[in-house]
Structures are given as C-alpha cells and as structure tokens.
Motif scaffolding. Structure first.
Motif, PDB file in Angstrom:
ATOM      1  N   GLU A   1     -21.616   3.164  -5.964  1.00  0.00           N
ATOM      2  CA  GLU A   1     -20.469   4.029  -6.110  1.00  0.00           C
ATOM      3  C   GLU A   1     -20.495   5.376  -5.438  1.00  0.00           C
ATOM      4  O   GLU A   1     -21.642   5.818  -5.613  1.00  0.00           O
ATOM      5  CB  GLU A   1     -20.557   4.432  -7.667  1.00  0.00           C
TER       6      GLU A   1
ATOM      7  N   THR B   1     -25.545   0.868 -16.137  1.00  0.00           N
ATOM      8  CA  THR B   1     -23.956   1.282 -16.100  1.00  0.00           C
ATOM      9  C   THR B   1     -23.158   0.509 -16.739  1.00  0.00           C
ATOM     10  O   THR B   1     -22.136   0.616 -17.247  1.00  0.00           O
ATOM     11  CB  THR B   1     -23.805   1.826 -14.597  1.00  0.00           C
TER      12      THR B   1
ATOM     13  N   ASN C   1     -21.555   2.181 -20.193  1.00  0.00           N
ATOM     14  CA  ASN C   1     -22.047   3.461 -19.215  1.00  0.00           C
ATOM     15  C   ASN C   1     -23.214   4.014 -20.019  1.00  0.00           C
ATOM     16  O   ASN C   1     -23.510   5.234 -20.182  1.00  0.00           O
ATOM     17  CB  ASN C   1     -20.833   4.417 -19.334  1.00  0.00           C
TER      18      ASN C   1
ATOM     19  N   LEU D   1     -25.977   7.010 -16.439  1.00  0.00           N
ATOM     20  CA  LEU D   1     -25.184   7.214 -15.390  1.00  0.00           C
ATOM     21  C   LEU D   1     -26.053   7.873 -14.351  1.00  0.00           C
ATOM     22  O   LEU D   1     -25.298   8.432 -13.257  1.00  0.00           O
ATOM     23  CB  LEU D   1     -24.118   8.050 -15.780  1.00  0.00           C
TER      24      LEU D   1
ATOM     25  N   MET E   1     -21.604  10.468 -11.125  1.00  0.00           N
ATOM     26  CA  MET E   1     -20.906   9.072 -11.944  1.00  0.00           C
ATOM     27  C   MET E   1     -20.203   9.825 -13.181  1.00  0.00           C
ATOM     28  O   MET E   1     -19.043   9.138 -13.637  1.00  0.00           O
ATOM     29  CB  MET E   1     -21.820   8.051 -12.081  1.00  0.00           C
TER      30      MET E   1
ATOM     31  N   THR F   1     -16.845  11.068 -12.307  1.00  0.00           N
ATOM     32  CA  THR F   1     -15.764  10.227 -11.606  1.00  0.00           C
ATOM     33  C   THR F   1     -15.380   9.242 -12.891  1.00  0.00           C
ATOM     34  O   THR F   1     -14.213   8.962 -13.224  1.00  0.00           O
ATOM     35  CB  THR F   1     -16.325   9.790 -10.505  1.00  0.00           C
ATOM     36  N   ARG F   2     -16.352   8.772 -13.330  1.00  0.00           N
ATOM     37  CA  ARG F   2     -16.002   7.617 -14.257  1.00  0.00           C
ATOM     38  C   ARG F   2     -15.375   7.938 -15.582  1.00  0.00           C
ATOM     39  O   ARG F   2     -14.593   7.540 -16.105  1.00  0.00           O
ATOM     40  CB  ARG F   2     -17.290   6.788 -14.616  1.00  0.00           C
TER      41      ARG F   2
ATOM     42  N   ASN G   1     -12.506  10.924 -14.611  1.00  0.00           N
ATOM     43  CA  ASN G   1     -11.416  10.654 -13.699  1.00  0.00           C
ATOM     44  C   ASN G   1     -11.470  11.550 -12.634  1.00  0.00           C
ATOM     45  O   ASN G   1     -10.361  11.712 -12.166  1.00  0.00           O
ATOM     46  CB  ASN G   1     -10.132  10.186 -14.255  1.00  0.00           C
TER      47      ASN G   1
END
Ligand SMILES: C[S@@+](CC[C@H](N)C(=O)[O-])C[C@H]1O[C@@H](n2cnc3c(N)ncnc32)[C@H](O)[C@@H]1O
Length: 369
Positions: free
Chosen positions: A76, A86, A90, A93, A321, A324-325, A328
């Motif tokens: 990613e 992950t 999650n 991370l 991560m 972003t995860r 968002n």
C-alpha cells in the motif's frame, strides 16, 4: 479526513522544573503527578546544525543480514505490510519491509545509547532460565540478550515472521498473537521484555495480566515504550500550528478507532497496569529523546541525531497506513504531514523531544498463578 483543529489536541507539555541527572530520573518520585515534569530542561546548542552527525549515508541502505523469508504481504502506498498484521482487524499497521527493519534496528541502537549500552533496566542477575521478548520485531533484542546470556533460553514472539532464519542456539522465534490467550506454561518466564508494541495493544489490563500469570515467582518484567504521537518542548519553540501536532492528533485519532488510546501513554500508565496485574516494586525510568541534534551535550546531540535518522522513515511507518486506512485521508495528504514533520526536524527551529519509558516490576515470590 478529519480536521485536526476540530479535535482535542494533546495537552501541551509543561517545561521541566526539577534538575536531575541529564538523561534520567531514576526511579521517578511521585508518579501520581506527571512524571514528565521531573526532568531538567534540555539546553539548546545555538551552533547546532542537523548535519552534525550526518555522514551522508542514506537510511535506505539495505540490511542484507535480515531474512527475506517473508511470504505473505500486501502493498500500500509504496510500502510492504505483512498480511498477518494488517488483514485481521488492522492489528498492526507498520510496514514489514527492509526500510522498516533498518529503522527497528536503528531504534535498538538508540535504546542502547539511552541505557548506556545496557539491554534493560531490570536488575537481572546471571542468566535467567526462560526469557520472553514480546513483539520481537527483527529479533535484535532477543539475539543480543541471548548472546550475553548463553545460559538463558530466549523466545522472541511476534505476529509476523520477520526474524532472521539463522539464530543462536539459545534463541528461538515464534509467530503468535500476544493479544490472544498465551499458550506458554504459567509461572514460567524468569524475565519478560516488551518493547515498543504499544501502538498495537488494545487491552493493557489483559496483556499485563498474562505477563503476570506466565512470569515465574520473583521474575522481572520490563515494558519499554515511547511517546509516539506527541512532541514535548521546553522553550516554546514548537508553535500551536506545528505540523508535529497535526501529525500527533491524526495518528492518535486513527489508532483510537482501533481502541488504542496513545494519548494516555506515560510512565504512570504502564506502572499502573503492572501494579494492577500484581507486580510489585514497580519503577519507572524516564528519558528525554530530542528530535534532532539541537541540544547541548555530546550524548544528547548524538541521541538527537540518531532519533532524527529513525524519524526519517518513522513518521511514515506509524502514520501512513493508519491515516489512510483509518481516517480515509488521501495518501498524498498523509505523506505531506509525515514529510513536513521530518523537514521541520532538519530545519532545527522547533526544538522538541519525546519520552522513552522503561517500566520494571517483579512478581512476588509468594505468588503463583
Ligand atoms: C515497533 S515493532 C518493535 C519490535 C521490537 N520489540 C523492538 O523493539 O525492536 C513492534 C512489533 O510488535 C509486533 N506486534 C504487534 N502486535 C502484536 C501482537 N498482538 N502479537 C505479537 N506481536 C505483535 C509487530 O509485528 C512488530 O514486529
């Protein structure tokens, strides 16, 4: 992504007051109050430049000695992550690639600098028979401990098999999830070590209780953690709108969605958990770790330079991560915050630092689970 200003920010750190030995207050006095206030302020070296210790080499040099036996990954935003970490809720991370392994090994070096070459603060005598290293990462601590203590049997356990395939005869690596019920024998380990796993542990009561149950009577436990999302400052040089706070608030909010509240982390937090689990003689050792080589003094200057090297990829390792995860946030935005933090360190005008805590405790001789 959420606007950092709309969320409660970390409390600003108070300037330190009581003069103590430069790197350590050992053990800390009244821990009900803020342990962070009992260290003396770091002095600024006005002549410092970031490159005091830069030899021109890049952080991205490959560590050939580490295993390349990692089979199961997701990619990613240009980084490689282990599926075991992950995919399942999650869990963890941070990346699982050579850049990250280099960073972890450099962090190990930083801990050695902080502890004057020692691997722990617990008063270990001789070779404890059975030793557990929780969240062993590249296995570097377990291997170092095993080499100094040939009479010890050391288990390094981690979610992901990122350890070298070669190992010393008295060191083994296992893949397991420490948040699940431990399958080790009860009253078994003579020393349990846990370093920098806090971003992934949701239930500290359960985690420290399992440590207690599986520690032998009289055994020591040591938790070593750092203030990963917050920056402290003694001289007001970190402004309210610093990118450091944007980073800290976003990372904290992201991890909170998983049930990990990094805003609570402090020496007292880990002390309380060890005491509630049943450990006695719990002591907290607190160290200031400058972000950059701005302080006076050879040791702080060196430590700051090592820390800056770690943070070159560290902001991204923890934040990319997660933001972003979990929030968002677009990858470019997350990367911009991470890069902004590192560039601010290089600029050297915001003189911030973090804390590293080593919290030790002992299982009473009379206690057997
Ligand atoms: C920041 S690294 C620290 C590695 C090592 N302790 C050190 O100090 O060099 C955190 C490690 O904890 C591991 N970890 C996170 N959650 C875990 C869990 N629930 N069970 C086992 N290992 C875990 C990660 O896979 C990662 O290798």
């Amino acid at each position: 992504m959420a606007d950092p200003k709309s969320r409660p920010a970390f409390p600003k750190a108070q300037p330190t007051t009581e003069p103590k030995s430069p790197l350590e207050a050992s053990p800390e006095p009244p821990l009900e109050t803020s342990p962070e206030t009992s260290l003396e302020p770091l002095e600024v070296d006005d002549t410092a430049c970031f490159f005091d210790y830069d030899n021109g080499s890049s952080q991205a040099s490959s560590t050939q000695s580490l295993s390349s036996s990692i089979k199961d990954h997701v990619y990613e935003n240009g980084r490689k992550y282990h599926r075991k970490s992950t995919d399942e809720d999650n869990k963890y991370l941070l990346p699982s690639d050579e850049t990250e392994f280099d960073r972890l090994d450099m962090t190990h070096h930083m801990s050695l600098v902080i502890l004057d070459g020692e691997l722990h603060k617990a008063p270990i005598k001789g070779d404890p028979h059975n030793v557990l290293d929780c969240g062993t990462g590249t296995g570097i601590w377990a291997l170092d401990f095993g080499s100094i203590h040939p009479g010890s049997h050391v288990i390094g356990v981690d979610l992901a098999p990122n350890q070298p395939s070669w190992t010393y005869p008295n060191v083994v690596f296992q893949t397991d999830d420490l948040e699940k019920a431990w399958t080790y024998k009860k009253n078994h380990f003579d020393f349990i070590h846990s370093r920098m796993v806090a971003s992934a542990i949701k239930d500290w009561s359960k985690y420290t209780k399992q440590m207690f149950d599986h520690a032998a009577p009289g055994a020591y436990v040591e938790i070593s953690e750092h203030s990963m999302a917050h920056i402290y400052c003694d001289d007001g040089s970190v402004p309210e709108d610093s990118v450091f706070y944007a980073y800290g608030n976003n990372l904290s909010d992201a991890l909170l969605t998983l049930g990990v509240d990094v805003r609570q982390f402090s020496g007292s937090f880990f002390k309380r958990h060890l005491e509630e689990a049943g450990f006695v003689d719990v002591q907290v050792f607190t160290y200031k770790v400058p972000w950059g080589s701005w302080p006076k003094g050879k040791k702080f200057k060196y430590l700051g330079a090592v820390c800056a090297e770690i943070l070159k990829t560290g902001f991204e390792a923890y934040g990319l991560m997660a933001m972003t995860r979990l929030l968002n946030m677009p990858a470019e935005e997350a990367r911009e915050i991470c890069t902004g933090c590192y560039n601010t360190i290089i600029e050297g005008k915001q003189r911030g630092y973090g804390f590293q805590w080593h919290v030790i405790g002992r299982k009473p001789e009379a206690a057997a689970e």
